[in-house]
Design an enzyme around this catalytic site. Structure first.
Site, short mmCIF file in Angstrom:
data_model
loop_
_atom_site.label_atom_id
_atom_site.label_comp_id
_atom_site.label_asym_id
_atom_site.label_seq_id
_atom_site.Cartn_x
_atom_site.Cartn_y
_atom_site.Cartn_z
N LEU A 180 -2.20 -7.39 -1.00
CA LEU A 180 -2.73 -6.51 -2.06
C LEU A 180 -2.27 -6.97 -3.44
O LEU A 180 -3.01 -6.90 -4.43
CB LEU A 180 -2.32 -5.06 -1.81
N ARG A 239 5.36 -6.74 6.28
CA ARG A 239 5.43 -6.63 4.81
C ARG A 239 4.56 -7.68 4.10
O ARG A 239 5.02 -8.47 3.31
CB ARG A 239 6.87 -6.75 4.33
N PRO A 240 3.28 -7.75 4.36
CA PRO A 240 2.42 -8.72 3.67
C PRO A 240 2.31 -8.39 2.18
O PRO A 240 2.66 -7.29 1.76
CB PRO A 240 1.08 -8.56 4.37
N VAL A 241 1.84 -9.35 1.41
CA VAL A 241 1.66 -9.14 -0.04
C VAL A 241 0.21 -9.39 -0.44
O VAL A 241 -0.08 -9.69 -1.60
CB VAL A 241 2.62 -10.01 -0.87
N VAL A 249 4.00 4.55 7.60
CA VAL A 249 4.03 3.58 6.50
C VAL A 249 4.38 2.19 6.97
O VAL A 249 3.74 1.21 6.60
CB VAL A 249 5.01 4.06 5.40
N ARG A 271 13.46 -9.26 -0.63
CA ARG A 271 12.00 -9.15 -0.71
C ARG A 271 11.57 -8.74 -2.10
O ARG A 271 10.54 -9.18 -2.60
CB ARG A 271 11.52 -8.06 0.25
N ASP A 329 11.52 6.35 3.55
CA ASP A 329 12.92 5.96 3.36
C ASP A 329 13.90 7.05 3.77
O ASP A 329 15.11 6.82 3.78
CB ASP A 329 13.18 5.58 1.89
N ARG A 379 23.41 -3.08 0.89
CA ARG A 379 22.26 -3.44 0.06
C ARG A 379 21.77 -2.24 -0.73
O ARG A 379 21.29 -2.35 -1.85
CB ARG A 379 21.10 -3.92 0.95
N LYS A 395 17.91 2.45 -6.62
CA LYS A 395 17.79 1.02 -6.27
C LYS A 395 16.36 0.54 -6.50
O LYS A 395 16.14 -0.49 -7.13
CB LYS A 395 18.16 0.82 -4.80
N ASN A 396 15.38 1.31 -6.02
CA ASN A 396 14.00 0.82 -6.05
C ASN A 396 13.38 0.92 -7.43
O ASN A 396 12.33 0.33 -7.68
CB ASN A 396 13.16 1.55 -5.00
N CYS A 434 10.51 -8.47 7.64
CA CYS A 434 11.90 -8.02 7.77
C CYS A 434 11.97 -7.09 8.97
O CYS A 434 11.01 -6.92 9.71
CB CYS A 434 12.35 -7.33 6.49
C1 EPZ Z 1 8.80 -0.13 -1.47
O1 EPZ Z 1 8.55 -1.22 -0.62
C2 EPZ Z 1 10.29 0.16 -1.34
N1 EPZ Z 1 11.06 -1.00 -1.75
C3 EPZ Z 1 10.62 0.52 0.12
O2 EPZ Z 1 12.00 0.87 0.18
C4 EPZ Z 1 9.79 1.74 0.52
O3 EPZ Z 1 10.04 2.04 1.87
C5 EPZ Z 1 8.31 1.43 0.32
O4 EPZ Z 1 8.07 1.05 -1.06
C6 EPZ Z 1 7.40 2.61 0.64
O5 EPZ Z 1 7.76 3.70 -0.15
C7 EPZ Z 1 11.21 -1.26 -3.08
O6 EPZ Z 1 10.70 -0.55 -3.93
C8 EPZ Z 1 12.06 -2.45 -3.43
P1 EPZ Z 1 4.62 -0.80 0.11
P2 EPZ Z 1 7.09 -1.96 -0.68
O7 EPZ Z 1 4.04 -1.98 -0.55
O8 EPZ Z 1 6.63 -2.01 -2.09
C9 EPZ Z 1 1.74 -2.46 3.44
C10 EPZ Z 1 14.15 0.91 1.09
O9 EPZ Z 1 14.59 1.29 2.18
N2 EPZ Z 1 1.34 -3.48 2.45
O10 EPZ Z 1 4.30 0.58 -0.42
O11 EPZ Z 1 7.19 -3.23 0.07
C11 EPZ Z 1 3.16 -2.69 3.93
O12 EPZ Z 1 3.18 -3.64 4.96
C12 EPZ Z 1 12.88 0.09 1.01
O13 EPZ Z 1 14.67 1.17 -0.03
C13 EPZ Z 1 0.31 -4.36 2.76
O14 EPZ Z 1 -0.28 -4.30 3.83
O15 EPZ Z 1 6.20 -0.92 0.14
C14 EPZ Z 1 3.57 -1.32 4.40
O16 EPZ Z 1 3.11 -1.11 5.71
C15 EPZ Z 1 12.31 -0.21 2.39
N3 EPZ Z 1 -0.07 -5.30 1.85
C16 EPZ Z 1 2.83 -0.38 3.45
O17 EPZ Z 1 1.80 -1.17 2.82
C17 EPZ Z 1 0.56 -5.42 0.62
O18 EPZ Z 1 0.18 -6.30 -0.17
C18 EPZ Z 1 3.71 0.20 2.36
O19 EPZ Z 1 4.30 -0.89 1.67
C19 EPZ Z 1 1.61 -4.52 0.32
C20 EPZ Z 1 1.99 -3.55 1.24
#
Ligand code: EPZ
Length: 443
Positions: free
Chosen positions: A123, A119-121, A329, A90, A307, A399, A20-21, A114
């Protein structure tokens, strides 16, 4: 609602679907190409449908037959996918990098928080700004554009505060068409990042170092058509490995790439489950009678994957001894604890740490899924519990899992999906749900 009769041993072979990811990020990356993209091994999931809707909303032509997606983003004009689509998934936010790289402008609604966290963006945004994009956020939308005549992003050296999977993917995609070289330091190393890099390179992008902490991308003027098959879903593999261990059943799974889940395999061996490869991509899992407790701390890859935390917690509720599970995480990814405790587990939570005291058995109960992987944890717990477990909140499960109950039934589980009108829904909730379909702010 899913109804599970626990206590039945499983037997046979499970086919693992595409990741999926990987699929979600690679679908967004197809926006980088003005030719035909064929993506194979796409899982059949609600999230894939939602991502397809988002891509079509910006002018992509897309057709889906069996596990194949044909995408052509040759004539995209629209740089603003609508809120009502983005708010349902998302991962839709992944389109911001490719739109900016292709059109020089992108207006993408901020994905809300969520169930598992804010989940901020930030970065993603900071990295795009480092590449020359002007970004301002107002009315819940991220407005990004590349100033100046060239409308091309510029390569930059970017060090991520955290190895964010999404930020690494957004910036890697944006950099493929930027002018000059981009270096991503402290990049995420997840297999899905490597798969995305493989897809982009198959379109002619120049990327090296994917899968390490430093990724170097040299921009090219454009990318060409591609036919690409995505990797199998390592989280689905982990979920079925737990199903095997928690029911004491031997199973075989394929396709499996063991290097994609080394931490999870190591923990399963510590618990007492043995795995061996029967062929290059087929894994046999042989559980032991005794399950030993063990500590787990979730970390970015190659650490233990967040996950799989919920599913492993379900397994550890039946281990001998006490296990300490630390979720590092996401800030709110222990919501399955309350539901597992309703099934007789003995878990105490303090902050982001759960202490799981093993119990001799779980008992079936009506439970509610709170997020995607929590729903998988409740399913595997239900397989082992005495009696019947009913699980509500299946939109979470649908999902991220391709026909989970069909695959479980095929190996002997007693699982049925039924309408949940038999379940008492609090009047307040019934009224609310009858009025407006709530946008599922999906993880
Ligand atoms: C991806 O989410 C996956 N989703 C998630 O899978 C997975 O749990 C996650 O990576 C970690 O491996 C997809 O690929 C669609 P991150 P993502 O950015 O990219 C913080 C599932 O169950 N962060 O690595 O959103 C964030 O808040 C889903 O399949 C910031 O602070 O994960 C989190 O605490 C759930 N600022 C940490 O980093 C940012 O700009 C990890 O998030 C981005 C992230």
């Amino acid at each position: 609602m899913l109804k599970i009769q626990g206590g039945h041993p499983l037997e046979g072979h499970v086919h693992i679907s595409g990741a999926k990811n990987s699929a979600l990020a690679i679908m967004a990356a197809a926006l980088l190409c003005s030719g035909d993209c064929r993506i194979r091994n796409i899982p059949s999931l609600a999230d894939i449908k939602r991502m397809s809707d988002v891509l079509m909303s910006v002018g992509v032509s897309l057709s889906h037959h069996e596990d194949c997606l044909d995408i052509n983003a040759g004539s995209i004009r629209q740089s603003a996918p609508p809120y009502e689509l983005v708010s349902k998934l998302r991962a839709s936010f992944f389109v911001i990098g490719p739109l900016l790289a292709r059109l020089g402008v992108a207006r993408v609604p901020l994905p809300g928080g969520c169930a598992i966290g804010a989940r901020p963006v930030n970065l993603h945004v900071r990295g795009l700004q480092a590449m020359g994009a002007s970004v301002h956020i107002e009315h819940g939308t991220v407005n990004a554009y590349v100033a100046g005549s060239g409308k091309r992003l510029k390569g930059a050296k970017i060090c991520l505060d955290y190895p964010s999977v999404g930020a690494t993917e957004t910036l890697m995609m944006a950099a493929t068409l930027a002018e000059g070289e981009t270096i991503l330091e402290n990049a995420a190393q997840e297999p899905e990042v490597v798969d995305l890099a493989g897809f982009c390179r198959a379109m002619g992008a120049r990327i090296r170092g994917a899968g390490t902490k430093t990724i170097v991308i040299s921009g090219v003027p454009n990318l060409h058509s591609v036919d690409y098959g995505i990797i199998p879903d390592r989280v689905e593999v982990g979920t079925f490995l737990v199903a095997s261990a928690i029911t004491g059943s031997e199973l075989s799974l394929a396709p499996v790439i063991p290097d994609h889940l080394t931490a999870a395999l190591s923990k399963l061996r510590a618990i007492g489950t043995e795995m061996r490869m029967e062929s290059p991509n087929r894994m046999r899992v042989i559980p032991s009678r005794v399950r030993k407790a063990c500590d787990i701390e979730t970390l970015p890859f190659p650490g233990f994957p967040t996950d799989m935390q919920a599913q492993f917690m379900a397994l550890l509720t039946l281990a001998e001894g006490s296990s300490v599970i630390t979720e590092t995480v996401f800030e709110n990814r222990l919501r399955h604890v309350a539901e597992l405790n309703r099934m007789g587990a003995d878990i105490r939570v303090k902050g982001n740490i759960a202490v799981v005291q093993g119990v001799p058995k779980l008992s079936g109960a009506p439970v509610v899924a709170t997020d995607l992987r929590a729903s998988a944890a409740l399913v595997v717990a239900g397989l082992a519990a005495d009696g019947t477990t009913t699980i509500q909140g299946l939109h979470h499960l649908d999902r991220g899992y391709d026909d989970l109950e069909g695959k479980l039934t095929k190996i002997g589980a007693k699982v049925t999906r039924c309408s949940d009108d038999s379940v008492v829904v609090p009047a307040s909730e019934a009224r609310a749900s009858s009025k407006t379909p709530s946008p599922v702010s999906a993880e």
